[in-house]
Design a protein around this motif. Structure first.
Motif, mmCIF file in Angstrom:
data_model
loop_
_atom_site.group_PDB
_atom_site.id
_atom_site.type_symbol
_atom_site.label_atom_id
_atom_site.label_comp_id
_atom_site.label_asym_id
_atom_site.label_seq_id
_atom_site.Cartn_x
_atom_site.Cartn_y
_atom_site.Cartn_z
ATOM 1 N N ALA A 5 -12.650 13.607 25.984
ATOM 2 C CA ALA A 5 -13.656 14.683 25.971
ATOM 3 C C ALA A 5 -15.016 14.134 26.398
ATOM 4 N N ASP A 6 -15.702 14.901 27.211
ATOM 5 C CA ASP A 6 -17.045 14.514 27.668
ATOM 6 C C ASP A 6 -18.066 15.218 26.768
ATOM 7 N N ILE A 7 -18.233 14.649 25.581
ATOM 8 C CA ILE A 7 -19.113 15.247 24.578
ATOM 9 C C ILE A 7 -20.417 14.468 24.549
ATOM 10 N N ASP A 8 -21.519 15.189 24.605
ATOM 11 C CA ASP A 8 -22.833 14.545 24.572
ATOM 12 C C ASP A 8 -23.026 13.812 23.243
ATOM 13 N N ARG A 10 -17.849 23.147 24.990
ATOM 14 C CA ARG A 10 -17.109 21.956 25.391
ATOM 15 C C ARG A 10 -16.328 21.360 24.223
ATOM 16 N N CYS A 11 -16.937 21.340 23.059
ATOM 17 C CA CYS A 11 -16.266 20.797 21.872
ATOM 18 C C CYS A 11 -15.109 21.696 21.450
ATOM 19 N N GLU A 12 -15.298 23.003 21.534
ATOM 20 C CA GLU A 12 -14.240 23.928 21.136
ATOM 21 C C GLU A 12 -13.022 23.780 22.042
ATOM 22 N N ARG A 13 -13.268 23.611 23.361
ATOM 23 C CA ARG A 13 -12.158 23.430 24.289
ATOM 24 C C ARG A 13 -11.383 22.151 23.972
#
Length: 341
Positions: A243-246, A278-281
């Protein structure tokens, strides 16, 4: 005459010889008592002759007792010895019959293991939950020794020596896929040190399968006996890898850190409303069984201890709860292992 008949006949012959020896001893003792009686009659005859020559033939003569009290004691002691001998003989006969029975049991057990399979030195069969009344919980455990090589066990079968009921080990799928996917099955190759749980009932996932590091996710909706492991990869490890999480998305990091291993998040979970898109996906796409398999099936430790869950798909229990003899047989109808309880 078979092996069993020969050994039983041999044991019976030993007992017969022993009984014949006892009877011979008894006859010998009886014969040895006859001369004493003859001697007594002879002595009486000699006594009568002597009286006839001394001029006192009309006198009544009574010889004194030769043994007196000593004779009575001798007879009494002899009776005690004979009684004691009979008791000892009876005990020895009973011991011989017990030994013959034990010999018969050992012969039976040996014959149940014939012909012996080439795999017999490397495979163990354990009772596990064989006496369960629920076919979905009734299972045996097959274990392959670490010194053995990989073995195709789908050509083997298990049978009850008592009821003659038999079940063949089926094929299975090495990497199970969830969600209605058609899983292709192949012969099961058990690796050295691996185990196979031979379960009488139905598979919760409709197929026999090999356990892996992600199968703990399946326990969210299904029950397995015995239980699968619960050592799925940590969700945070999945997030950091895929995941590309900030880094400043604290709500996402906090949420994922709180999610336990092997836990799937339902799509209607209200906590998802507080997460970034993004986090939910990531949570919906990666925190489930199939995504775990996609992410980690390449790892050498993906299959853990190489355990297989093998299902016979029977609706009722197969093994007796007592006085049962279960045999594991190979493709040549040779005996691999025997389980007796």
């Amino acid at each position: 005459m078979g092996e069993k008949g020969f050994f039983i006949l041999f044991g019976g012959l030993i007992i017969a010889l022993f009984v014949a020896g006892v009877q011979g001893t008894t006859l010998s003792n009886t014969a040895s008592s006859s001369p004493a009686t003859a001697t007594t009659e002879s002595e009486r005859a000699i006594g009568n002759t002597s009286r006839a020559g001394d001029g006192s033939s009309n006198a009544s003569y009574t010889p004194p007792p030769r043994y007196g009290t000593t004779q009575n004691t001798y007879i009494s002691n002899r009776d005690d010895v004979e009684n004691k001998s009979n008791t000892e003989i009876q005990a020895e006969l009973e011991d011989l019959y017990d030994e013959l029975w034990e010999l018969e049991q050992r012969v039976d057990s040996a014959l149940r293991r014939q012909p012996e399979s080439r795999y017999s030195d490397y495979v163990r069969l354990s009772r596990s939950a064989a006496t369960s009344e629920d076919p979905d919980r009734e299972y045996l455990t097959l274990t392959l020794d670490r010194s053995a090589g990989p073995v195709n066990i789908s050509s083997w079968y298990v049978e009850s020596y008592v009821t003659e009921k038999r079940m063949a080990l089926p094929n299975g799928t090495k990497i199970y896929r969830d969600g209605g996917v058609l899983n292709q099955t192949r012969p099961i190759i058990l690796q050295p040190g691996g185990r196979a749980f031979l379960i009488t009932g139905d598979s919760p996932v409709n197929v026999s399968f090999q356990e892996n590091m992600c199968t703990g996710y399946l326990r969210e909706h299904e029950r397995f006996y015995p239980n699968t492991n619960y050592n799925c990869p940590r969700p945070i490890e999945l997030m950091e890898r895929y995941a590309d999480i900030d880094l400043d998305d604290d709500s996402c990091y906090d949420f994922v850190n709180q999610v336990g291993r092997c836990r799937m998040i339902q799509e209607d979970d209200p906590r998802l409303d507080d997460l970034s898109g993004r986090c939910e996906r990531f949570v919906k796409e990666y925190l489930n069984y199939n995504s775990c398999v996609d992410a980690f099936s390449w790892r050498t430790d993906f299959h853990n201890d190489d355990d297989w869950y093998i299902y016979f798909e029977r609706d009722e229990e197969r093994w007796r709860r007592k006085r049962e003899i279960i045999r594991l047989m190979d493709q040549y109808d040779e005996v691999i292992a025997v389980l007796e309880y």
